[in-house]
Design an enzyme around this catalytic site. Structure first.
Site, mmCIF file in Angstrom:
data_model
loop_
_atom_site.group_PDB
_atom_site.id
_atom_site.type_symbol
_atom_site.label_atom_id
_atom_site.label_comp_id
_atom_site.label_asym_id
_atom_site.label_seq_id
_atom_site.Cartn_x
_atom_site.Cartn_y
_atom_site.Cartn_z
ATOM 1 N N LYS A 70 -2.165 -1.797 2.533
ATOM 2 C CA LYS A 70 -3.116 -1.159 1.525
ATOM 3 C C LYS A 70 -4.499 -1.214 1.987
ATOM 4 O O LYS A 70 -5.068 -1.931 2.523
ATOM 5 C CB LYS A 70 -2.961 -2.071 0.379
ATOM 6 C CG LYS A 70 -3.676 -1.553 -0.894
ATOM 7 C CD LYS A 70 -2.637 -0.956 -1.998
ATOM 8 C CE LYS A 70 -3.036 0.128 -2.902
ATOM 9 N NZ LYS A 70 -3.589 1.463 -2.278
ATOM 10 N N LYS A 106 -6.291 0.627 6.515
ATOM 11 C CA LYS A 106 -7.415 1.393 6.248
ATOM 12 C C LYS A 106 -7.189 2.764 6.969
ATOM 13 O O LYS A 106 -6.405 2.810 8.127
ATOM 14 C CB LYS A 106 -8.971 0.993 6.633
ATOM 15 C CG LYS A 106 -9.934 1.528 5.951
ATOM 16 C CD LYS A 106 -10.286 0.979 4.672
ATOM 17 C CE LYS A 106 -11.268 1.325 3.798
ATOM 18 N NZ LYS A 106 -11.674 0.922 2.455
ATOM 19 N N SER A 363 -5.541 -1.048 -8.487
ATOM 20 C CA SER A 363 -4.643 -0.333 -7.477
ATOM 21 C C SER A 363 -3.402 -0.937 -7.509
ATOM 22 O O SER A 363 -2.004 -0.318 -7.236
ATOM 23 C CB SER A 363 -5.022 -0.180 -6.126
ATOM 24 O OG SER A 363 -5.909 1.079 -6.132
#
Ligand code: NAD
Length: 472
Positions: A70, A106, A363
């Site tokens: 993530k 990322k 999120s």
């Protein structure tokens, strides 16, 4: 960041500083530090005037100890492989601290989004997504991007549309990316999540006698003075919650054109509207102008919230900081040199790595919502309200007294999505703060809260790796 070290090496240096306070096998520590997978892409996009531009882009999966990975996708001309690797590593540690069961990831596309039309940006984003699909670098169980610098809801909607087009019928496809518009599977409460998380984290620190005694401040937030740098998303919401929920006085707000001060407190919404109308934060009615914006950081106050840029408190000005608590809302606002000064002066710096984790926490809630295919609160809201009404009616009947209407309404209320998201965020930030402070107090040799946060992260990721064993 020192000129001798790359960003990724600097993250490794902070890791090593904290790893000394753990007892893990050096091989496990080496595995945690390493970036597991790096995808470097070059792909052509035809621009509006017909010319072809070759786009440089990356996606990094730092750690696979949990799945999916993530982390946001940034659009910036500064994007390079080292930066994306460093930011992915920080995501691994951030997720571990706030118990979000993801590995760090990322992404980055090396473009200036302001120099492209919306149609060009859409093509760049969609082709990037298709490259990720081709290499199996995106998916609700694989790697889940989110917004970051230069990207927002619009780009996330393009990503989900491209993904679901290329993978038709995948029932959990909407969980391939977070930060989507609410109408496309996004979750309520995300916009304010980072600022609210900052508030919850600092409030928890202020409720701890062992910390407050050390810095000589009374317990709790009530009446504390706050200075905020940056009136963007994070700064605005931090100021709002400190004022509304914490009963603090936000005595100064700094923007890049200058800062304003009022010892009786400022209202962030009024300041925001003033800035929108006049184009500047300065000359706000009743406030004193501070033309050199940086000086606001040096005002006497209880809590300083840098929520704008990196490296704003450094070896040059750290000595002049008078705040007792610094809440790092921005990423990297204080340098390692500043940390050393804080340690000497007894200033508590609440580290960015977990304090601004509200965004990734919410999120996670969005991803869970996408996997469960139902809005939070939909199943229980009415049931709770009906049950509460029965309890209230019984209480009134038995006591022979009626409750005030406002109180009755508050008790009756069944949870909406935003209530549950805020409550989940509060629980997350409170627990994370307690774990870090406990770790710090158990080992007085740990120099600061930042190192304690790293120790907590390393222990969690290392536990995961050592329990899973090594394949084959
Ligand atoms: P933003 O662009 O909405 O706000 C930044 C604000 O800082 C702007 O209003 C800008 O004018 C102001 N600013 C710029 N230079 C300044 C200066 N020299 N002095 C004072 N103010 C200045 O960005 P944001 O989303 O609020 O992010 C702020 C920081 O928080 C960044 O470091 C970001 O990486 C970090 N962060 C954001 C989130 C999030 O959810 N948005 C999550 C985690 C971390």
């Amino acid at each position: 960041m020192s000129a001798e070290y790359s960003f990724f090496e600097s993250v490794g240096t902070s890791f090593d500083k904290a790893a000394k306070f753990t007892k893990w096998d050096p091989g496990i520590l080496e595995q945690i530090k390493a970036c597991n997978s790096v995808l470097r892409m070059r792909y052509p996009v035809k621009m509006d005037d017909g010319h072809i531009e070759v786009i440089e882009a990356y996606r990094v999966q730092h750690s696979h100890h949990k799945a999916p990975c993530k982390g946001g996708i940034r659009f910036s001309t500064e994007v390079n492989q080292d930066e994306v690797m460093a930011l992915a590593a920080l995501m691994t540690y951030k997720c571990a601290i706030v118990n979000v069961p993801f590995g760090g990831g990322k992404g980055g596309i090396k473009i200036d989004p302001r120099k492209h039309s919306a149609y060009e940006l859409e093509k760049i984003t969609r082709r990037y997504t298709s490259e990720l699909v081709k290499k199996n670098f995106i998916g609700p169980g694989i790697d889940v991007p989110a917004p970051d610098y230069g990207t927002g809801e619009r780009e996330m909607a393009w990503i989900v549309d491209t993904y679901t087009t290329l993978k038709p019928g995948e029932i959990d496809g909407y969980g391939c990316v977070t930060g989507k518009p609410i109408s496309q599977g996004g979750v309520r409460g995300r916009k304010e999540a980072t600022g609210l998380g900052v508030f919850f984290g600092v409030r928890e620190v202020c409720s701890m006698p062992e910390v407050m005694d050390k810095i000589g401040l009374p317990l709790g937030l009530e009446g504390k003075t706050v200075v905020v740098q940056g009136l963007g998303n994070v700064g605005y919401h931090s100021a709002k919650f400190f004022r509304e929920k914490g009963n603090c006085k936000v005595i100064a707000i700094a923007e890049y054109e200058g800062a304003i001060y009022n010892e009786n407190g400022l209202n962030e919404e009024e300041v925001f509207q003033h800035r929108k109308a006049t184009g500047s934060i300065l000359n706000f009615p009743g406030a004193t102008n501070i033309t050199n914006s940086k000086e606001a950081l040096e005002l006497p106050c209880d809590i300083l919230i840098p929520a704008a840029l990196e490296n704003v408190i450094n070896g040059e000005n750290a000595d002049r900081i008078k705040a007792k608590i610094i809440g790092e809302a921005a990423n990297g606002p204080c340098t390692p040199e500043a940390d050393e000064v804080f340690a000497k002066k007894g200033i508590v710096c609440v580290p960015d790595m977990y304090l601004n984790a509200g965004g990734v926490t919410v999120s996670y809630f969005e991803w869970l919502k996408n996997l469960s295919h139902v809005r939070y609160g939909r199943m229980e809201k009415r049931f709770t309200e009906n049950m509460n009404a029965r309890i209230l009616n019984q209480m009134e009947e038995l006591s022979g007294k009626n409750m005030a209407e406002a109180e009755r309404k508050a008790i009756m209320h069944g949870p909406d999505e935003v209530d549950l998201v805020h409550s989940g965020l509060e629980e997350t930030m409170v627990q994370a703060t307690r774990e870090i402070i406990e770790c710090w107090h158990k080992n007085p040799e740990i120099p600061d809260m930042r190192s304690a946060a790293y120790v907590v992260a390393i222990n969690k990721v290392a536990t995961s790796y050592s329990e899973l064993g090594i394949f084959p």
